[in-house]
Write a protein that holds these residues in place. Sequence first.
Motif: not given
Length: 176
Positions: A83-88, A90-93, A98-103
């Motif tokens: 669970r923690r790996g999946r959540a991590r 998803r958070r990284a994605e 967000r960074r790509a949209r901001r760019e």
Amino acid sequence: MKRSRLLSGLAGSFAAMTATLAVAGVLYNPAILAPAALFGVVTYFLWMHASGRLAARIYRRVEQRAAANGGRSTGRDPDGSDRRGRARRRRAERIRGRRARRERTRRTNGGPRSRPEDVSMARKEAREVLGVGPDTDQERIKEVYRERVKDVHPDSEDGDREAFKRVQDAYETLRE
């Protein structure tokens, strides 16, 4: 001991408020039942904590996970899912998105990264644009930049957008 008595007293108070709200909800207005349910949940958790059952339940779950994982308490459930790996991941994605949209927003709005990175101006050319010598200090470069920007700013009478960008690029190059 003192702490559990305090929690038991709080649980008793919340239980009394829950009962009062439930009766008022039934007799007067069913909308009062929503806060009664909330107080009931709080009462339950206070009672579980005061009696020690909440901690015992948490410890029992941790021990079950550790036993299922060969003595290690990891983020994996007893069935082996991570669970923690999946959540991590998803958070990284989400962060990458967000960074790509901001760019993209910066590029479309003409932000600082809208010009190609490799079109940087040479220091000699930058000095010519600002009209300063090679041994000019940073304070003088800043003064000259401010004067030139006032002259070529697009909002002024004799403003020129291209000249304004060149002056900004020159200042950025010499400021580094």
